[in-house]
Design a protein around this motif. Structure first.
Motif, PDB file in Angstrom:
ATOM      1  N   TRP A   1      34.448  35.294  29.702  1.00 44.86           N
ATOM      2  CA  TRP A   1      34.287  36.317  30.731  1.00 44.86           C
ATOM      3  C   TRP A   1      34.007  35.664  32.088  1.00 44.86           C
ATOM      4  O   TRP A   1      33.487  34.551  32.169  1.00 44.86           O
ATOM      5  N   LEU A   2      34.386  36.375  33.132  1.00 46.66           N
ATOM      6  CA  LEU A   2      34.160  35.942  34.509  1.00 46.66           C
ATOM      7  C   LEU A   2      33.720  37.157  35.307  1.00 46.66           C
ATOM      8  O   LEU A   2      34.449  38.149  35.379  1.00 46.66           O
ATOM      9  N   SER A   3      32.530  37.085  35.869  1.00 51.56           N
ATOM     10  CA  SER A   3      32.101  38.188  36.732  1.00 51.56           C
ATOM     11  C   SER A   3      32.806  38.030  38.071  1.00 51.56           C
ATOM     12  O   SER A   3      33.022  36.913  38.544  1.00 51.56           O
ATOM     13  N   ALA A   4      33.197  39.119  38.643  1.00 49.43           N
ATOM     14  CA  ALA A   4      33.877  39.109  39.936  1.00 49.43           C
ATOM     15  C   ALA A   4      33.340  40.265  40.775  1.00 49.43           C
ATOM     16  O   ALA A   4      34.077  41.193  41.119  1.00 49.43           O
ATOM     17  N   PRO A   5      32.043  40.205  41.099  1.00 48.36           N
ATOM     18  CA  PRO A   5      31.463  41.312  41.870  1.00 48.36           C
ATOM     19  C   PRO A   5      32.064  41.398  43.265  1.00 48.36           C
ATOM     20  O   PRO A   5      32.479  40.398  43.846  1.00 48.36           O
ATOM     21  N   ASN A   6      32.131  42.597  43.746  1.00 49.24           N
ATOM     22  CA  ASN A   6      32.615  42.876  45.099  1.00 49.24           C
ATOM     23  C   ASN A   6      34.094  42.593  45.294  1.00 49.24           C
ATOM     24  O   ASN A   6      34.549  42.467  46.431  1.00 49.24           O
ATOM     25  N   THR A   7      34.859  42.492  44.229  1.00 52.66           N
ATOM     26  CA  THR A   7      36.307  42.357  44.376  1.00 52.66           C
ATOM     27  C   THR A   7      36.841  43.703  44.849  1.00 52.66           C
ATOM     28  O   THR A   7      36.560  44.730  44.227  1.00 52.66           O
ATOM     29  N   PRO A   8      37.577  43.725  45.939  1.00 52.95           N
ATOM     30  CA  PRO A   8      38.091  45.011  46.440  1.00 52.95           C
ATOM     31  C   PRO A   8      38.975  45.704  45.404  1.00 52.95           C
ATOM     32  O   PRO A   8      39.844  45.074  44.802  1.00 52.95           O
ATOM     33  N   ASN A   9      38.731  46.979  45.200  1.00 54.94           N
ATOM     34  CA  ASN A   9      39.487  47.740  44.201  1.00 54.94           C
ATOM     35  C   ASN A   9      40.992  47.650  44.410  1.00 54.94           C
ATOM     36  O   ASN A   9      41.749  47.643  43.444  1.00 54.94           O
ATOM     37  N   GLU A  10      41.432  47.572  45.650  1.00 50.87           N
ATOM     38  CA  GLU A  10      42.867  47.533  45.902  1.00 50.87           C
ATOM     39  C   GLU A  10      43.506  46.221  45.422  1.00 50.87           C
ATOM     40  O   GLU A  10      44.710  46.134  45.266  1.00 50.87           O
ATOM     41  N   ASN A  11      42.698  45.203  45.145  1.00 48.95           N
ATOM     42  CA  ASN A  11      43.226  43.912  44.678  1.00 48.95           C
ATOM     43  C   ASN A  11      43.166  43.749  43.166  1.00 48.95           C
ATOM     44  O   ASN A  11      43.811  42.860  42.613  1.00 48.95           O
ATOM     45  N   VAL A  12      42.395  44.569  42.502  1.00 50.24           N
ATOM     46  CA  VAL A  12      42.098  44.360  41.089  1.00 50.24           C
ATOM     47  C   VAL A  12      43.343  44.406  40.212  1.00 50.24           C
ATOM     48  O   VAL A  12      43.550  43.523  39.374  1.00 50.24           O
ATOM     49  N   ARG A  13      44.175  45.398  40.352  1.00 51.36           N
ATOM     50  CA  ARG A  13      45.382  45.507  39.515  1.00 51.36           C
ATOM     51  C   ARG A  13      46.306  44.310  39.722  1.00 51.36           C
ATOM     52  O   ARG A  13      46.911  43.821  38.774  1.00 51.36           O
ATOM     53  N   ASN A  14      46.418  43.845  40.969  1.00 52.96           N
ATOM     54  CA  ASN A  14      47.254  42.676  41.229  1.00 52.96           C
ATOM     55  C   ASN A  14      46.678  41.430  40.567  1.00 52.96           C
ATOM     56  O   ASN A  14      47.418  40.621  39.994  1.00 52.96           O
ATOM     57  N   VAL A  15      45.367  41.266  40.629  1.00 53.62           N
ATOM     58  CA  VAL A  15      44.718  40.123  39.983  1.00 53.62           C
ATOM     59  C   VAL A  15      44.949  40.202  38.477  1.00 53.62           C
ATOM     60  O   VAL A  15      45.332  39.212  37.839  1.00 53.62           O
ATOM     61  N   GLU A  16      44.738  41.374  37.906  1.00 53.58           N
ATOM     62  CA  GLU A  16      44.948  41.547  36.466  1.00 53.58           C
ATOM     63  C   GLU A  16      46.391  41.227  36.088  1.00 53.58           C
ATOM     64  O   GLU A  16      46.647  40.481  35.126  1.00 53.58           O
ATOM     65  N   SER A  17      47.352  41.756  36.830  1.00 51.01           N
ATOM     66  CA  SER A  17      48.767  41.494  36.544  1.00 51.01           C
ATOM     67  C   SER A  17      49.092  40.013  36.642  1.00 51.01           C
ATOM     68  O   SER A  17      49.810  39.462  35.800  1.00 51.01           O
ATOM     69  N   ASP A  18      48.561  39.362  37.678  1.00 51.31           N
ATOM     70  CA  ASP A  18      48.803  37.926  37.845  1.00 51.31           C
ATOM     71  C   ASP A  18      48.207  37.126  36.691  1.00 51.31           C
ATOM     72  O   ASP A  18      48.815  36.174  36.193  1.00 51.31           O
ATOM     73  N   LEU A  19      47.002  37.497  36.262  1.00 54.03           N
ATOM     74  CA  LEU A  19      46.369  36.795  35.141  1.00 54.03           C
ATOM     75  C   LEU A  19      47.160  36.995  33.848  1.00 54.03           C
ATOM     76  O   LEU A  19      47.349  36.043  33.078  1.00 54.03           O
ATOM     77  N   ILE A  20      47.621  38.195  33.615  1.00 49.16           N
ATOM     78  CA  ILE A  20      48.412  38.454  32.405  1.00 49.16           C
ATOM     79  C   ILE A  20      49.708  37.655  32.441  1.00 49.16           C
ATOM     80  O   ILE A  20      50.105  37.042  31.442  1.00 49.16           O
TER      81      ILE A  20
END
Length: 171
Positions: free
Chosen positions: A142-161
C-alpha cells in the motif's frame, strides 16, 4: 496548490489468513459473510493485519512472491477518492468480503462456487468470481497518497494498471 504530502508505504502479509483457511477448511461456516464465531476470529486476524495501514487516501496492490522470490502483480485498487475514504478500511473490507480467495489454497474454484451456493442460497456469484481472480495473493502493498487532487486519481490509477499489468484488473 495543496501543500506537499507525506507519503507512507508498507507491505502486509496474508500468511495468518491462509493459516486460518487451512485450519478451518472443513467448516463451510468460515466462509460465511454473516457474523459467526469463526467470522469474528477471522475479522480479528484481519484487524491485526491492517493495523499499520493509515486512515488516508492511497493505492494498494495485491500481489504474490513466486517460488523464485519474484513479485507478481495481481490487483490494483485505490481508496479515499470516492465512498471509501481510507486505505485501512478499504483493504479491511476487501479481506473480509473477498475471503473466498484465500480458501483457494484448499479448494478448487468449482468447490468454492458449490460452497457459495450452499451457504448463500446461490447469491453473490459475481462478487465471488471477482474475488477469486485475486487467488494466490500473499501480500498487499500500500501507498498513502494524501491530498492527491481528485481530478488526477483516475489517471494515476489507469497509468498504474497499464504499467503494472495486474491480472485481476484485466476483464
Amino acid at each position: 496548490m495543496k501543500p506537499a504530502s507525506t507519503f507512507q508505504c508498507g507491505l502486509v502479509s496474508l500468511r495468518d489468513l491462509y493459516a486460518f483457511a487451512r485450519k478451518h477448511f472443513e467448516n463451510e461456516e468460515a466462509l460465511r459473510l454473516e457474523r459467526t464465531e469463526l467470522g469474528r476470529q477471522y475479522s480479528k486476524i484481519v484487524d491485526g493485519i491492517v493495523s499499520t495501514i493509515p486512515d488516508t487516501e492511497g493505492f494498494y496492490l495485491w500481489g504474490a512472491y513466486s517460488e523464485k522470490g519474484l513479485w507478481q502483480n495481481i490487483y490494483l485498487g485505490m481508496a479515499g477518492y470516492g465512498a471509501m475514504k481510507s486505505l485501512k478500511k478499504r483493504i479491511r473490507e476487501e479481506l473480509k468480503d473477498e475471503r473466498c480467495t484465500l480458501w483457494r489454497v484448499v479448494y478448487t474454484y468449482d468447490n468454492l462456487m458449490a460452497i457459495r451456493d450452499r451457504i448463500h442460497d446461490g447469491k453473490y456469484a459475481a462478487s465471488w468470481k471477482r474475488a477469486m481472480r485475486k487467488s494466490g495473493t500473499t501480500h498487499v502493498a500500500w501507498l498513502s497518497a494524501p491530498n492527491t487532487p481528485n481530478e488526477n486519481v483516475r489517471n494515476v490509477e489507469s497509468d498504474l494498471i497499464e504499467a503494472l499489468n495486474p491480472r485481476a484488473n484485466l476483464n
